[in-house]
Scaffold this active site. Structure first.
Site, PDB file in Angstrom:
ATOM      1  N   GLU A   1       0.853  -1.116  -0.055  1.00 43.92           N
ATOM      2  CA  GLU A   1       0.074   0.002  -0.022  1.00 43.92           C
ATOM      3  C   GLU A   1       0.930   1.492   0.067  1.00 43.92           C
ATOM      4  OE1 GLU A   1      -3.174   0.038  -0.492  1.00 43.92           O
ATOM      5  OE2 GLU A   1      -3.915  -1.943   0.222  1.00 43.92           O
TER       6      GLU A   1
ATOM      7  N   ASP B   1      -4.537  -9.565  -8.717  1.00 43.54           N
ATOM      8  CA  ASP B   1      -4.726  -8.400  -9.454  1.00 43.54           C
ATOM      9  C   ASP B   1      -3.714  -7.810 -10.285  1.00 43.54           C
ATOM     10  OD1 ASP B   1      -4.563  -7.340  -7.224  1.00 43.54           O
ATOM     11  OD2 ASP B   1      -6.302  -6.472  -7.295  1.00 43.54           O
TER      12      ASP B   1
ATOM     13  N   GLU C   1     -12.324   0.311  -9.576  1.00 42.97           N
ATOM     14  CA  GLU C   1     -11.740  -0.480 -10.445  1.00 42.97           C
ATOM     15  C   GLU C   1     -12.761  -0.357 -11.925  1.00 42.97           C
ATOM     16  OE1 GLU C   1     -11.494  -1.422  -7.416  1.00 42.97           O
ATOM     17  OE2 GLU C   1      -9.433  -1.717  -7.353  1.00 42.97           O
TER      18      GLU C   1
HETATM   19  C1  DMJ Z   1      -6.333   0.324  -5.109  1.00 44.76           C
HETATM   20  O1  DMJ Z   1      -5.655   0.855  -3.950  1.00 44.76           O
HETATM   21  C2  DMJ Z   1      -5.234  -0.326  -6.256  1.00 44.76           C
HETATM   22  O2  DMJ Z   1      -6.123  -0.214  -7.443  1.00 44.76           O
HETATM   23  C3  DMJ Z   1      -5.044  -1.716  -6.024  1.00 44.76           C
HETATM   24  O3  DMJ Z   1      -4.377  -2.232  -6.912  1.00 44.76           O
HETATM   25  C4  DMJ Z   1      -5.936  -2.403  -5.534  1.00 44.76           C
HETATM   26  N1  DMJ Z   1      -7.204  -1.824  -5.166  1.00 44.76           N
HETATM   27  C5  DMJ Z   1      -7.404  -0.642  -4.385  1.00 44.76           C
HETATM   28  C6  DMJ Z   1      -8.691  -0.023  -4.872  1.00 44.76           C
HETATM   29  O4  DMJ Z   1      -9.548  -0.787  -4.899  1.00 44.76           O
END
Ligand code: DMJ
Length: 934
Positions: free
Chosen positions: A147, A294, A406
C-alpha cells in the site's frame, strides 16, 4: 541531492520516446482513435452533456477533497460520517486495512496528480507545498509495503511527474526543484529493508522508522505475502531508479518479479494468491485475477509498456493464456486451483477483478473485456454498487463496497477502445449512484451494505486517487486536460508515470534482463496493440453486439435467449454429449467437457466433490442443455446409488431388568465412529450427559465414564457431541431427537453425518433415536434407574443371561413394542443437525449465504476418492430462481422429488457439511483477502 536522472527530469523538456516505446504510444493512439470511428449504436452524448458531467465530477471531487482538507488533514483519511480525521492509534483498529495508514497524510499524497488531471493546478501547487512542509516519512508505525508503494511512493512520483511537466510549461511550479522526488527516494530507501529475504520477495509490512530487524520494529516475523503485494512494485521502483539514477530500486523489484515467475505453477502457468517469502512455497493455491493477484498481472504488462523489456511481455502473455484458458469463463472470471486449473476454487467473484477488462483493453483483447464489463455493470445496476463479492448467480456474497474505482477504470478504457457512448452512459450512472447513495454532508462514505444502503465511516484515499481521475477523463476531451495523457501510464493506483522514462537510465534493465527472452515474437504486437480501425472497421456496433446477449444476465430471467443467439456458431463443432454414467473425474477431457457445459467441480474439504451447473457459464445453448441433461442423469444415478449405499438401521436393545432384550428400538446409524456392522456390539448402562445437548465438555464425566451417554439432538454437529462424550469416557452414545413425538414409525430414518472434517478420531459407536423411542429409555431410567442397553447392527436373541435374570411380568412388559422391531428403514440419507448454530447463521442472512446455499443451479456432491463420482453420491440439491433452463431443472427436480423421496430428503438437508466446508473456506478466504490486500 542531485542525481543524473533527477536532473534530467527537472527543468528539461520531455525526452523523445525510444523506438520501442512506440508500442506504448501506439497502444494509446489505438485506444483513442476509436472515438472518431464511432458512428452508430447508443445515442452519442453531446459535448454539452459531457461537459456537464465533467463539471459534476469536479464538484464531487471538491466535496470529497475539500472536506478531507478541512476536517481531516493532516490525518491520513477522512471519516466522513463523524467528519474528522482517521489517525491510526486513535481509532479502534480495523486490522490490516489500517496498514495503509502511516501518519503521512495519505489522502493528500494520493490526490496530488488527480488535482492536475482535474485542472486544479493552483490547488496542486498548494498541496505540494503542504506535503513538503507537513509530511513526515519517519514515523514509528508499521505499514503495508504494498500500500505504501502504490499510494505514497506512487503518489509522490505522480506528483513529481506532473510538477516537472508544469514547470516545463512555464507557468506553475516554477519554484519546484525535485523535492517530491527526494521524498520519494527517502521513502524508497525506507522500504528496501523489506526485501531482505533469501527469495527477494518483500516482507508484507515494515516499520517506517525502525525497518524490519530492530526489536522496536514490531514486524518482520511474517512468513507469507500476497502475490500482488510482492509483484506490484516494478513501476514505482523502476520510475524511482530512472528518475534518480539509483538503480537499486528497480533491481529489487525485478528480483521479486523474477522469483514469482520462477515459482509459477509450471503446468498451468498460474500463480497462487499467497506465497511464503522464505521458501517460495504457495500458501494459497487458488488463482484468479482479483484480490491478492490482480496488479501482479497488471504490472507485468505495464512494465513492458513503461520499460520496454520483452521478458515482461512474454511473462504476461504466458499468464494471460492461462487466465483465458482456465479462469475466464465469459462473462465470469472464476478462481481455480493452480494444480487443477480445470476445477473452480469458488463460486463467487470479488470486486477487485473489475480492473481486468481495462487491462484486457491494454492487451487488446476487447471481446472478453466487453463481456465481463457488461456483466459487472448489470450487477451494479442491481445493487447500485459492486459488492465486495458476489456469487456466480450474481447475488451478494459480501455486501460491503468501499467506493472502489476498478469498474470506473475499466469503463474509461473501454470507452477509449470502442468510442461507444454506451460507456459514457455507464459513467453517468456511476456518478448518479455515488451522489445518491454514498454522498454525505462531509464527503463520500463507503457502503457498509449495498443492499440496505448503510454507510461506513470511511473514505479511502484511492477514491480520490483513482475514481475522480477515471470519471473525469471519461467525459473530457483532449483540450480539457492541460497535458497529453497519452504520454503517461497509469499505475495501479492511477498515478501517472511518463513514458519517456523508458529511455532514461536503462542500464538496469540491460543488466538484469533474463537471457531467456532475447527475441520478441513479433506476433505479440498484434495482440498488444490492436488497431481499433481494424478491430471495428465496418462495424461500429461491434461492442453493442457483444453486450446485447448479456443484457439480462443478472436479471431473474436466465440467459436462454443469449444462448440461442450464439447457438448456431457453436453447433458445428459440437461433440456427442458426455453421459453421466461415463464420467470420470480423473479424465481431463471430461473435465473440459464439463466446463463447456457450465458444470463446475468444487472440491469440498471432506474429500467429496460437488457438481454445480450454471447454464450461463456454458459455451452455448447446446452445451447448456447437455449440461442440464448431464446433471439430471447425475441426480438419477445419485439417488439410485443412495439406495444402494444405504446403511441399514441399527438396534438399541434394552437388556436390563425387566426388559431383558424384549424391547428393541430402531436406531439410525452414524457415518462416523465404530461401525457396528463390522464390530461386536457395545453393551453398557446408560447415563444422561450434562449438558444434555453434549455440545460442550461434559460437566458430569464421572456419571458417563464407561457408560453409553444419552444426548439430545440439536445445537451443534453430531460429531461434536460424539467427541465430547468420548472425551468424558463414554463407550457409546445415543442421540435422542428433540422433536417431540417423532418416531421411526412415521419419519424416515437417516444417518448422522460428520461435520465435514476428519472424524477418524471418533472411536465409539453412535446411534440416533427418534423422540418416541428415546423416551422409552428415558422413562426406563426414571423407573428403574439402572438401564443397560445393547447397541448393535441387529437385535440379539434374548440370551440365557437375559432369560435367567427375567423377572415376573411388569406393566412395562405389556407395552406393545412391535413398532420397535427392526424394520428396514424407508430411506437413509444424510442427516444434518438442523438446529446447529452454523446453519442458523446461514439462514439468518439469506443474501450472503454460502455458495452451496445460493447456487441457482443443480448441484450434486460426490466423493472425490472415486474416480467415478457416481459411485459415491451422497446428496443432490436443487434450487433456482431463474426461468428457462434453471426452472426446467427445478421443475424436473420437483417431479423427481415426488417419485423419489431420497432426492426430496437430499434437497432438504443435503449439504450442511458441504455448506459448512464452503462457508469456512469462504471465511478463511475473506480473512486472507482482508489480510492480503483489501
Ligand atoms: C487500489 O488501491 C489499487 O487499485 C489496488 O491495486 C487495488 N485496489 C485498490 C482500490 O480498490
Amino acid at each position: 541531492m542531485s542525481e543524473a536522472g533527477g536532473g534530467r527530469g527537472c527543468g528539461s523538456s520531455v525526452p523523445q520516446r525510444a523506438p520501442w516505446s512506440l508500442v506504448a504510444a501506439t497502444a494509446a493512439f489505438c485506444l483513442v482513435s476509436a472515438t472518431s470511428v464511432w458512428t452508430a449504436g447508443a445515442a452519442p452524448m453531446s459535448r454539452e452533456e459531457r461537459q456537464k458531467l465533467g463539471n459534476q465530477v469536479l464538484e464531487m471531487f471538491d466535496h470529497a477533497y475539500g472536506n478531507y482538507m478541512e476536517h481531516a488533514y493532516p490525518a491520513d483519511e477522512l471519516m466522513p460520517l463523524t467528519c474528522r480525521g482517521r489517525v491510526r492509534g486513535q481509532e479502534p483498529s480495523r486490522g490490516d486495512v489500517d496498514d495503509a495508514l502511516g501518519k503521512f497524510s495519505l489522502t493528500l499524497i494520493d490526490s496530488l496528480d488527480t488535482l492536475v488531471v482535474l485542472n486544479k493546478t493552483k490547488e496542486f501547487e498548494d498541496a505540494v507545498r503542504k506535503v513538503l512542509r507537513d509530511v513526515n516519512l519517519d514515523n514509528d508505525v508499521v505499514v503495508s509495503v504494498f500500500e505504501t508503494n502504490i499510494r505514497v511512493l506512487g503518489g509522490l512520483l505522480g506528483g513529481h511527474s506532473l510538477a516537472i511537466m508544469l514547470k516545463e510549461k512555464g507557468e506553475y511550479m516554477q519554484w519546484y526543484n525535485d523535492e517530491l522526488l527526494q521524498m520519494a527516494k527517502q521513502l524508497g530507501y525506507k522500504l528496501l529493508p523489506a526485501f531482505n529475504t533469501t527469495s527477494g520477495l518483500p516482507y508484507p509490512r515494515i516499520n517506517l522508522k525502525f525497518g524490519i530487524r530492530k526489536p522496536e520494529a514490531r514486524t518482520g516475523t511474517e512468513t507469507d505475502t500476497c502475490t500482488a503485494c510482492a509483484g506490484t512494485l516494478i513501476l514505482e521502483f523502476a520510475a524511482l531508479s530512472r528518475f534518480t539514477g539509483a538503480t537499486i530500486f528497480e533491481e529489487y523489484a525485478r528480483k521479486a518479479l523474477d522469483f514469482l515467475w520462477e515459482k509459477r505453477q509450471r503446468s498451468s502457468n498460474l500463480v497462487g494468491v499467497t506465497i511464503n517469502i522464505h521458501t517460495g512455497d504457495w500458501v494459497r493455491k487458488d488463482s484468479g485475477v482479483g484480490a491478492g493477484i490482480d496488479s501482479y498481472y497488471e504490472y507485468l504488462l505495464k512494465a513492458y509498456v513503461l520499460l520496454g523489456d520483452d521478458s515482461f511481455l512474454e511473462r504476461f502473455n504466458t499468464h494471460y493464456d492461462a487466465i483465458m484458458r482456465y479462469i475466464s469463463q465469459p462473462p465470469l472470471l472464476l478462481d481455480v486451483h493452480i494444480h487443477k486449473p480445470m476445477l473452480n476454487a469458488r463460486t463467487w467473484m470479488d470486486a477487485l477483478l473489475a480492473f481486468f477488462p481495462g487491462l484486457q483493453v491494454l492487451k487488446g483483447d476487447i471481446r472478453p473485456a466487453i463481456e465481463t464489463h457488461e456483466m459487472l455493470y448489470q450487477v451494479i445496476k442491481k445493487h447500485n454498487f459492486l459488492p465486495e463479492a458476489f456469487t456466480t448467480d450474481f447475488r451478494v456474497h459480501w455486501a460491503q463496497h468501499p467506493l472502489r474505482p476498478e469498474f470506473a477504470e475499466s469503463t474509461y478504457f473501454l470507452y477509449k477502445a470502442t468510442g461507444d457512448p454506451y460507456y459514457l452512459e455507464v459513467g453517468k450512472t456511476l456518478i448518479e449512484n455515488l451522489n445518491k447513495y454514498a454522498r454525505v454532508p462531509c464527503g463520500f462514505a463507503a457502503m457498509k451494505d449495498v443492499r440496505t444502503g448503510s454507510h461506513e465511516d470511511r473514505m479511502d484515499s484511492f477514491f480520490l486517487a483513482e475514481m475522480f481521475k477515471y470519471l473525469y477523463l471519461l467525459f473530457a476531451d483532449k483540450e480539457d486536460i492541460i497535458f497529453d495523457i497519452e504520454d503517461y501510464i497509469f499505475t495501479t493506483e492511477a498515478h501517472l508515470l511518463p513514458l519517456w522514462l523508458s529511455t532514461t537510465n536503462q542500464s538496469i534493465s540491460k543488466k538484469n534482463t533474463t537471457s531467456e527472452y532475447t527475441e520478441l515474437d513479433d506476433s505479440n504486437f498484434d495482440w498488444t496493440c490492436p488497431n481499433t480501425q481494424i478491430l471495428f472497421p465496418n462495424d461500429p456496433l461491434y461492442a453493442q453486439s457483444i453486450r446485447e446477449p448479456l443484457k439480462n444476465v443478472v436479471d431473474k430471467s436466465c440467459p436462454r435467449g443469449i444462448i440461442r443467439v450464439r447457438e448456431e456458431s457453436f453447433r458445428s463443432g459440437a461433440k456427442p454429449p458426455l453421459r453421466a454414467r461415463d464420467f470420470m473425474a480423473t479424465n481431463p477431457e471430461h473435465l473440459e467437457i464439463l466446463k463447456k457445459m457450465g458444470v463446475s467441480l468444487i472440491h469440498l474439504k471432506d474429500g467429496r466433490v460437488q457438481l454445480v451447473q450454471h447454464a450461463i457459464q456454458a459455451a452455448s445453448s447446446i452445451d447448456a442443455e447437455d449440461g442440464l441433461r448431464f446433471m439430471q442423469e447425475m441426480i438419477e444415478l445419485s439417488s439410485q446409488q443412495q439406495k444402494e449405499q444405504q446403511l441399514p438401521p441399527r438396534a438399541v436393545q434394552i437388556v436390563s431388568h425387566p426388559f431383558f432384550g424384549r424391547v428393541v428400538l430402531t436406531a439410525g446409524p452414524a457415518q462416523f465412529g465404530l461401525d457396528l456392522s463390522k464390530h461386536k456390539e457395545t453393551r453398557g448402562f446408560v447415563a444422561s450427559s450434562k449438558p444434555y445437548n453434549g455440545c460442550s465438555e461434559l460437566t458430569n464425566p464421572e456419571a458417563v465414564m464407561g457408560k453409553i451417554a444419552l444426548i439430545q439432538r440439536g445445537q451443534c454437529m453430531f460429531a461434536e457431541k460424539a467427541r465430547n462424550i468420548q472425551n468424558a469416557g463414554a463407550i457409546g452414545g445415543i442421540v435422542i431427537d428433540d422433536n417431540e413425538g417423532s418416531s421411526s414409525d412415521t419419519a424416515p430414518l437417516f444417518q448422522m453425518a460428520g461435520d465435514g472434517k476428519d472424524t477418524d478420531d471418533i472411536k465409539i459407536p453412535m446411534l440416533f433415536l427418534f423422540s418416541k423411542e428415546g423416551s422409552i429409555i428415558l422413562d426406563a431410567i426414571r423407573e428403574y434407574e439402572e438401564v443397560e442397553v445393547l447397541l448393535s447392527d441387529k437385535a440379539k436373541d434374548r440370551d440365557p443371561e437375559m432369560e435367567n435374570e427375567e423377572q415376573p411380568s411388569s406393566e412395562n412388559d405389556s407395552q406393545d413394542h412391535s413398532a420397535e422391531q427392526i424394520t428396514p428403514s424407508s430411506q437413509e440419507v444424510d442427516l444434518v443437525d438442523q438446529e446447529s448454530p452454523e446453519e442458523s447463521s446461514l439462514n439468518s442472512e439469506p443474501e450472503s449465504s454460502s455458495p452451496a446455499d445460493t447456487d441457482n443451479a443443480a448441484s450434486v456432491s460426490a466423493s472425490e476418492q472415486n474416480s467415478n463420482p457416481m459411485e459415491n453420491h451422497e446428496t443432490t440439491s436443487l434450487d433456482g430462481e431463474c426461468t428457462d433452463l434453471d426452472n426446467q431443472l427445478q421443475e424436473q427436480s420437483e417431479t423427481e422429488e415426488d417419485s423419489n423421496p431420497n432426492v426430496s430428503w437430499g434437497k432438504k438437508v443435503q449439504p450442511i457439511d458441504s455448506i459448512l466446508a464452503d462457508w469456512n473456506e469462504d471465511i478463511e478466504a475473506f480473512e486472507m483477502m482482508e489480510k492480503d490486500e483489501l
